[in-house]
Design a protein around this motif. Structure first.
Motif, PDB file in Angstrom:
ATOM      1  N   GLY A 240       0.814  -1.203   0.000  1.00  0.00           N
ATOM      2  CA  GLY A 240       0.000   0.000   0.000  1.00  0.00           C
ATOM      3  C   GLY A 240       0.849   1.255   0.000  1.00  0.00           C
ATOM      4  N   LEU A 241       0.378   2.262  -0.737  1.00  0.00           N
ATOM      5  CA  LEU A 241       1.072   3.550  -0.802  1.00  0.00           C
ATOM      6  C   LEU A 241       0.455   4.542   0.170  1.00  0.00           C
ATOM      7  CD1 LEU A 241       1.518   3.939  -4.669  1.00  0.00           C
ATOM      8  CD2 LEU A 241       3.163   3.056  -2.992  1.00  0.00           C
ATOM      9  N   SER A 242       1.187   5.619   0.449  1.00  0.00           N
ATOM     10  CA  SER A 242       0.702   6.658   1.345  1.00  0.00           C
ATOM     11  C   SER A 242      -0.463   7.439   0.746  1.00  0.00           C
ATOM     12  CB  SER A 242       1.851   7.602   1.736  1.00  0.00           C
ATOM     13  OG  SER A 242       2.488   8.118   0.582  1.00  0.00           O
ATOM     14  N   LYS A 243      -0.786   7.220  -0.523  1.00  0.00           N
ATOM     15  CA  LYS A 243      -2.023   7.750  -1.106  1.00  0.00           C
ATOM     16  C   LYS A 243      -3.093   6.682  -0.894  1.00  0.00           C
ATOM     17  CE  LYS A 243      -4.112   9.855  -5.156  1.00  0.00           C
ATOM     18  NZ  LYS A 243      -4.531  11.101  -4.540  1.00  0.00           N
ATOM     19  N   PRO A 244      -4.119   6.972  -0.088  1.00  0.00           N
ATOM     20  CA  PRO A 244      -5.108   5.945   0.250  1.00  0.00           C
ATOM     21  C   PRO A 244      -5.718   5.281  -0.983  1.00  0.00           C
ATOM     22  CG  PRO A 244      -5.422   7.884   1.622  1.00  0.00           C
ATOM     23  CD  PRO A 244      -4.379   8.243   0.583  1.00  0.00           C
ATOM     24  N   HIS A 245      -5.911   3.972  -0.876  1.00  0.00           N
ATOM     25  CA  HIS A 245      -6.548   3.130  -1.892  1.00  0.00           C
ATOM     26  C   HIS A 245      -5.653   2.849  -3.101  1.00  0.00           C
ATOM     27  CE1 HIS A 245     -10.029   3.876   0.554  1.00  0.00           C
ATOM     28  NE2 HIS A 245      -9.966   5.160   0.286  1.00  0.00           N
ATOM     29  N   TYR A 246      -4.396   3.232  -3.066  1.00  0.00           N
ATOM     30  CA  TYR A 246      -3.480   2.961  -4.172  1.00  0.00           C
ATOM     31  C   TYR A 246      -2.332   2.098  -3.676  1.00  0.00           C
ATOM     32  CZ  TYR A 246      -5.940   6.443  -6.908  1.00  0.00           C
ATOM     33  OH  TYR A 246      -6.910   7.123  -7.588  1.00  0.00           O
TER      34      TYR A 246
END
Length: 112
Positions: free
Chosen positions: A62-68
């Motif tokens: 998971g990335l620090s951009k939610p849902h990505y």
């Protein structure tokens, strides 16, 4: 000790693993569609999960951009194409190789 970071080049549909700004591996990826584009910018890997279920293949980062995130796929023919809802898709074998090299906190840059 390695100093890894990831660059996702959307125009080349490639993910590059760099160690001290030197490319050490390159992996083909699937990217977001025109309507659901992969988000350009600088992020970090905030979590990892094996066998997340659904279309995410063998592994999810998971990335620090939610849902990505960066993840595997159950549809290997989608690699190299604009097919995802914005995530970065990799072959399952490639995402498993990558996850063993990069810790949580690794910087990820997504760019054209």
């Amino acid at each position: 000790m390695p100093n890894y970071r990831i660059i996702v080049d959307l125009s080349q549909r490639m993910l590059y693993l760099l160690d001290n700004n030197v490319v050490v591996r390159g992996f083909p990826v699937g990217i977001g569609t025109m309507l659901n584009q992969s988000p350009e910018g600088d992020y970090t890997i905030i979590n990892k999960q094996a066998n997340p279920g659904g279309p995410f293949g063998a592994f999810w980062m998971g990335l620090s951009k939610p849902h990505y995130g960066i993840h595997g796929t159950n549809n290997p023919s989608s690699i190299g194409k604009r097919v995802s809802r914005g995530c970065i898709r990799m072959y399952n074998a490639d995402v498993l190789a990558l996850k063993s090299m990069v810790p949580i906190g690794t910087r990820v840059t997504i760019r054209q």
